[in-house]
Design a protein around this motif. Structure first.
Motif, PDB file in Angstrom:
ATOM      1  N   ILE A  80       0.880  -1.172   0.000  1.00 47.05           N
ATOM      2  CA  ILE A  80       0.000   0.000   0.000  1.00 47.05           C
ATOM      3  C   ILE A  80       0.915   1.219   0.000  1.00 47.05           C
ATOM      4  O   ILE A  80       1.731   1.407   0.911  1.00 47.05           O
ATOM      5  N   LEU A  81       0.808   2.019  -1.064  1.00 41.80           N
ATOM      6  CA  LEU A  81       1.653   3.207  -1.217  1.00 41.80           C
ATOM      7  C   LEU A  81       1.222   4.252  -0.183  1.00 41.80           C
ATOM      8  O   LEU A  81       0.021   4.368   0.096  1.00 41.80           O
ATOM      9  N   ARG A  82       2.219   4.995   0.292  1.00 39.01           N
ATOM     10  CA  ARG A  82       3.626   4.875  -0.028  1.00 39.01           C
ATOM     11  C   ARG A  82       4.384   3.862   0.844  1.00 39.01           C
ATOM     12  O   ARG A  82       5.299   3.178   0.393  1.00 39.01           O
ATOM     13  N   TYR A 106      -4.214   7.217   0.563  1.00 39.12           N
ATOM     14  CA  TYR A 106      -3.727   8.159   1.572  1.00 39.12           C
ATOM     15  C   TYR A 106      -4.844   8.414   2.571  1.00 39.12           C
ATOM     16  O   TYR A 106      -6.036   8.358   2.229  1.00 39.12           O
ATOM     17  N   ARG A 107      -4.447   8.686   3.808  1.00 35.40           N
ATOM     18  CA  ARG A 107      -5.441   8.977   4.857  1.00 35.40           C
ATOM     19  C   ARG A 107      -5.725  10.469   4.874  1.00 35.40           C
ATOM     20  O   ARG A 107      -4.789  11.272   4.932  1.00 35.40           O
ATOM     21  N   ASP A 134       2.006  -3.302   4.473  1.00 39.92           N
ATOM     22  CA  ASP A 134       1.941  -1.915   4.964  1.00 39.92           C
ATOM     23  C   ASP A 134       2.538  -1.916   6.360  1.00 39.92           C
ATOM     24  O   ASP A 134       2.116  -2.706   7.206  1.00 39.92           O
ATOM     25  N   MET A 136       2.119   0.053   8.819  1.00 43.87           N
ATOM     26  CA  MET A 136       1.282   0.547   9.920  1.00 43.87           C
ATOM     27  C   MET A 136      -0.175   0.127   9.775  1.00 43.87           C
ATOM     28  O   MET A 136      -0.801   0.360   8.732  1.00 43.87           O
ATOM     29  N   LEU A 137      -0.715  -0.488  10.834  1.00 46.81           N
ATOM     30  CA  LEU A 137      -2.151  -0.790  10.904  1.00 46.81           C
ATOM     31  C   LEU A 137      -2.692   0.058  12.050  1.00 46.81           C
ATOM     32  O   LEU A 137      -2.563  -0.317  13.217  1.00 46.81           O
ATOM     33  N   ALA A 138      -3.238   1.218  11.720  1.00 40.29           N
ATOM     34  CA  ALA A 138      -3.640   2.180  12.765  1.00 40.29           C
ATOM     35  C   ALA A 138      -5.136   2.023  13.054  1.00 40.29           C
ATOM     36  O   ALA A 138      -5.515   1.232  13.914  1.00 40.29           O
ATOM     37  N   THR A 139      -6.005   2.754  12.316  1.00 43.05           N
ATOM     38  CA  THR A 139      -7.449   2.520  12.483  1.00 43.05           C
ATOM     39  C   THR A 139      -7.863   1.237  11.766  1.00 43.05           C
ATOM     40  O   THR A 139      -8.931   0.690  12.028  1.00 43.05           O
ATOM     41  N   GLY A 141      -8.445   1.286   8.564  1.00 42.76           N
ATOM     42  CA  GLY A 141      -9.218   1.710   7.388  1.00 42.76           C
ATOM     43  C   GLY A 141      -8.514   1.415   6.071  1.00 42.76           C
ATOM     44  O   GLY A 141      -9.133   0.899   5.127  1.00 42.76           O
ATOM     45  N   SER A 142      -7.220   1.723   6.001  1.00 42.91           N
ATOM     46  CA  SER A 142      -6.492   1.515   4.734  1.00 42.91           C
ATOM     47  C   SER A 142      -6.395   0.028   4.412  1.00 42.91           C
ATOM     48  O   SER A 142      -6.584  -0.385   3.258  1.00 42.91           O
ATOM     49  N   GLY A 205       5.552   6.588   6.064  1.00 42.14           N
ATOM     50  CA  GLY A 205       5.891   7.052   4.709  1.00 42.14           C
ATOM     51  C   GLY A 205       6.916   8.175   4.763  1.00 42.14           C
ATOM     52  O   GLY A 205       7.912   8.176   4.026  1.00 42.14           O
TER      53      GLY A 205
HETATM   54  C1  PRP Z   1      -0.211   5.302   6.532  1.00 41.11           C
HETATM   55  C2  PRP Z   1       0.209   3.858   6.573  1.00 41.11           C
HETATM   56  C3  PRP Z   1      -1.075   3.132   6.265  1.00 41.11           C
HETATM   57  C4  PRP Z   1      -2.112   4.013   6.923  1.00 41.11           C
HETATM   58  C5  PRP Z   1      -2.529   3.377   8.211  1.00 41.11           C
HETATM   59  O1  PRP Z   1      -0.283   5.763   5.231  1.00 41.11           O
HETATM   60  O2  PRP Z   1       1.248   3.539   5.714  1.00 41.11           O
HETATM   61  O3  PRP Z   1      -1.339   3.004   4.879  1.00 41.11           O
HETATM   62  O4  PRP Z   1      -1.484   5.278   7.173  1.00 41.11           O
HETATM   63  O5  PRP Z   1      -3.548   4.073   8.810  1.00 41.11           O
HETATM   64  P1  PRP Z   1      -5.001   3.479   8.986  1.00 41.11           P
HETATM   65  O6  PRP Z   1      -4.853   2.096   9.513  1.00 41.11           O
HETATM   66  O7  PRP Z   1      -5.629   4.413   9.995  1.00 41.11           O
HETATM   67  O8  PRP Z   1      -5.710   3.532   7.676  1.00 41.11           O
HETATM   68  P2  PRP Z   1      -0.649   7.283   4.864  1.00 41.11           P
HETATM   69  O9  PRP Z   1      -2.124   7.390   4.607  1.00 41.11           O
HETATM   70  O10 PRP Z   1      -0.078   8.186   5.905  1.00 41.11           O
HETATM   71  O11 PRP Z   1       0.037   7.476   3.479  1.00 41.11           O
HETATM   72  P3  PRP Z   1       1.608   7.455   3.086  1.00 41.11           P
HETATM   73  O12 PRP Z   1       2.082   6.019   3.218  1.00 41.11           O
HETATM   74  O13 PRP Z   1       1.591   7.940   1.693  1.00 41.11           O
HETATM   75  O14 PRP Z   1       2.334   8.379   4.028  1.00 41.11           O
END
Ligand code: PRP
Ligand code: URA
Length: 212
Positions: A80-82, A106-107, A134, A136-139, A141-142, A205
């Motif tokens: 998942i970019l970036r 992007y978030r 990816d 990071m697994l934060a919320t 959502g991505s 990213g």
């Molecule tokens: C970051 C990260 C994930 C997302 C995680 O990407 O790489 O894709 O946030 O967050 P979530 O679990 O809350 O969806 P970001 O949207 O910052 O984009 P980037 O990689 O282009 O910086």
């Protein structure tokens, strides 16, 4: 937090030690990038434990024998970019012949909702084992949106590899995808008010690409 049978926590001291380096705000981009790749190799080694092999005939210096090899053409890694790009080299080091697809998300800075801006996937996804990458697994959502998109393109055998997860992200991912194996390098404490993982490592990213 509830335990989910589809989640594997890596919990390896070598991985934790590398993770401590990239958590530090003083670790420069070049080292950050290198360590993300090394962690991807470690996680990939575990996540690919049950990868399919085919038997081929080979000849050792002593005799002919039938031995297993991994069929890279049946594997697809999807960053998942970036930030997911930082994990691709580690995964392709393990299986150089695997396909690589790309999903750009992007978030939104205010709503924290993911938005799709790019999708390029190889043909024949329905027959491949797919590993979404990816850090990071934060919320969650991505990750959830990326899986949805892959399913719309015919993907059936999906896996997700992240380096750091928040409990909120694991819960959301597992509720949406109870049957998809999720590999987590480390489970952190919680999200903050901006939906960043704490203690985390900041914006993955930005740290991989030096855009801070
Ligand atoms: C970051 C990260 C994930 C997302 C995680 O990407 O790489 O894709 O946030 O967050 P979530 O679990 O809350 O969806 P970001 O949207 O910052 O984009 P980037 O990689 O282009 O910086
Ligand atoms: N995305 C990141 O890069 N870091 C976080 O902590 C949360 C989302």
């Amino acid at each position: 937090m509830k335990e989910y049978s589809n989640v594997t926590y890596l919990n390896h001291p070598l991985l934790k030690s590398k993770l401590s380096r990239i958590r530090s705000k003083d670790t420069p981009t070049s080292e950050f990038r290198r360590i993300v790749k090394e962690i991807a190799v470690m996680e990939g080694y575990e996540a690919l434990r049950n990868v399919k092999t085919k038997i081929v005939e080979i000849e050792t210096p002593l005799e002919k024998t039938s031995q297993p090899i991994v069929e890279g053409s049946k594997l697809c890694f999807v960053p998942i970019l970036r930030a997911g790009m930082g994990m691709v080299d580690g995964m392709t080091e393990l299986v150089p012949t695997a396909h690589v697809g790309h999903i750009g998300l992007y978030r939104d800075e205010v709503t924290h909702e993911p938005h799709e801006y790019y999708c390029k996937l190889p043909k024949g996804l329905e027959d491949m084992d797919i590993y979404v990458l990816d850090p990071m697994l934060a919320t969650g959502g991505s990750a959830i949106d990326a899986i949805k998109l892959l399913k719309q393109h015919g993907a059936k055998k999906l896996h997700f590899i992240c380096i750091i997860a928040a409990p909120e992200g694991v819960e959301a991912f597992c509720k949406a995808n109870p049957d998809i194996p999720l590999y987590v390098g480390a489970l952190d404490r919680q999200l903050n008010e901006n939906c960043y993982i704490c203690p985390g490592l900041g914006d993955a990213g930005d740290r991989i690409f030096g855009t801070i």
